[in-house]
Design a protein around this motif. Sequence first.
Motif, short mmCIF file in Angstrom:
data_model
loop_
_atom_site.label_atom_id
_atom_site.label_comp_id
_atom_site.label_asym_id
_atom_site.label_seq_id
_atom_site.Cartn_x
_atom_site.Cartn_y
_atom_site.Cartn_z
N ASP A 51 0.82 -1.21 0.00
CA ASP A 51 0.00 0.00 0.00
C ASP A 51 0.85 1.26 0.00
N ASP A 56 1.64 2.61 -6.37
CA ASP A 56 0.35 3.07 -6.87
C ASP A 56 0.17 2.74 -8.36
N ALA A 59 -0.52 -0.88 -8.74
CA ALA A 59 -1.89 -1.21 -8.33
C ALA A 59 -2.89 -0.83 -9.41
N TYR A 70 -5.77 -6.57 -3.52
CA TYR A 70 -5.72 -6.16 -2.12
C TYR A 70 -4.37 -5.49 -1.88
N ARG A 71 -4.38 -4.39 -1.12
CA ARG A 71 -3.15 -3.70 -0.78
C ARG A 71 -2.95 -3.70 0.74
N ARG A 80 -0.04 -9.16 4.79
CA ARG A 80 -0.68 -8.74 3.54
C ARG A 80 -1.38 -9.93 2.88
#
Length: 243
Positions: A51, A56, A59, A70-71, A80
Motif C-alpha cells: 500500500d 500506486d 496497483a 488487495y493492498r 498482507r
Amino acid sequence: MADAIIQARTRSTRLPGKVMLDLEGKSVLSHVCERVGRARSVDRVILALPDTPEDDALAAHACTLTDFVYRGSETDVLDRYFQAASHFGSTRIFRITSDCPLIDPQIVDNMHRSFERFKPDYMSNMLKPGLPRGLDAELFEYPSLEKAWRQARQPHEREHVTPYIYRNPDLFDIKAHKEPIDRADWRWTLDTEADFAFVSAVYQALYKPGEEFGFADIEALLSQRPALIELNAHISQKVDHLK
C-alpha cells in the motif's frame, strides 16, 4: 478449486520494477496472471500488493488484470497475504510469486490433484528437486495460513509468508509434490537482467496471443537452442527459503 494469490511489488533489489517489464507487448505481471488463470483448478487470481505510494502505478495496472486486488503491508508480507485471503474469502490457496512468467498451468493442476489425494495442510512442488526454478507453487488451506499469521514471529517468517508452515512439520502435515522432471539445474525465474534476457528469448520464440505454451514446449526449444540456457546459468538464487 482454489484461489491463486500472487504477491507483487515495484521494489526489487536486483531488478527494480521487474513485474512491469514488457514481454511481447504485455507486462510480466499480466503474463503471470494469464498463465495462472489458465489452470483449471484456479477459481480466482488475486493480487496482493503493497500500500505504498511507490506501488500506486502497479496497483492501477493490477486493477486492469483482475477484479481482485488487495493492498497491505510492504514488509509484513504474511500479514498482507493473510488479509488478502480473508478479504476475498479464500479457503484453499495457491501461492505463486510474480517473478514466475513461465509458470505452467498443467503443473499447477497436477499439484492440485495431488493435494486432493493426500489432503495435507501444506504442499509445495519445490521441496524435492526436479523442476526449474520459476515453476514454484505452494498450496494450503486457509486455517494453515491463519495459524502461521497468528504464531509466526521471526522477520523471515513474516517476509516470505510460508516458512513458519514448512519449517514446523510437527505442527503441519507437509507433503511434497514431485513431477517426473529432472531439470532442477535450469533457471526460469525473473530476478536479474540475465533472467530477463532468458525469459524474453523464450517468449520471442514461443509466445503467440491466444495460444499456450508450457514446460514441454520450452524444453524442446532449449534442446534446439541450448545457448539460451547459458544466458542466466551463472545467476545464483538470492533467497532459497525452501531449504
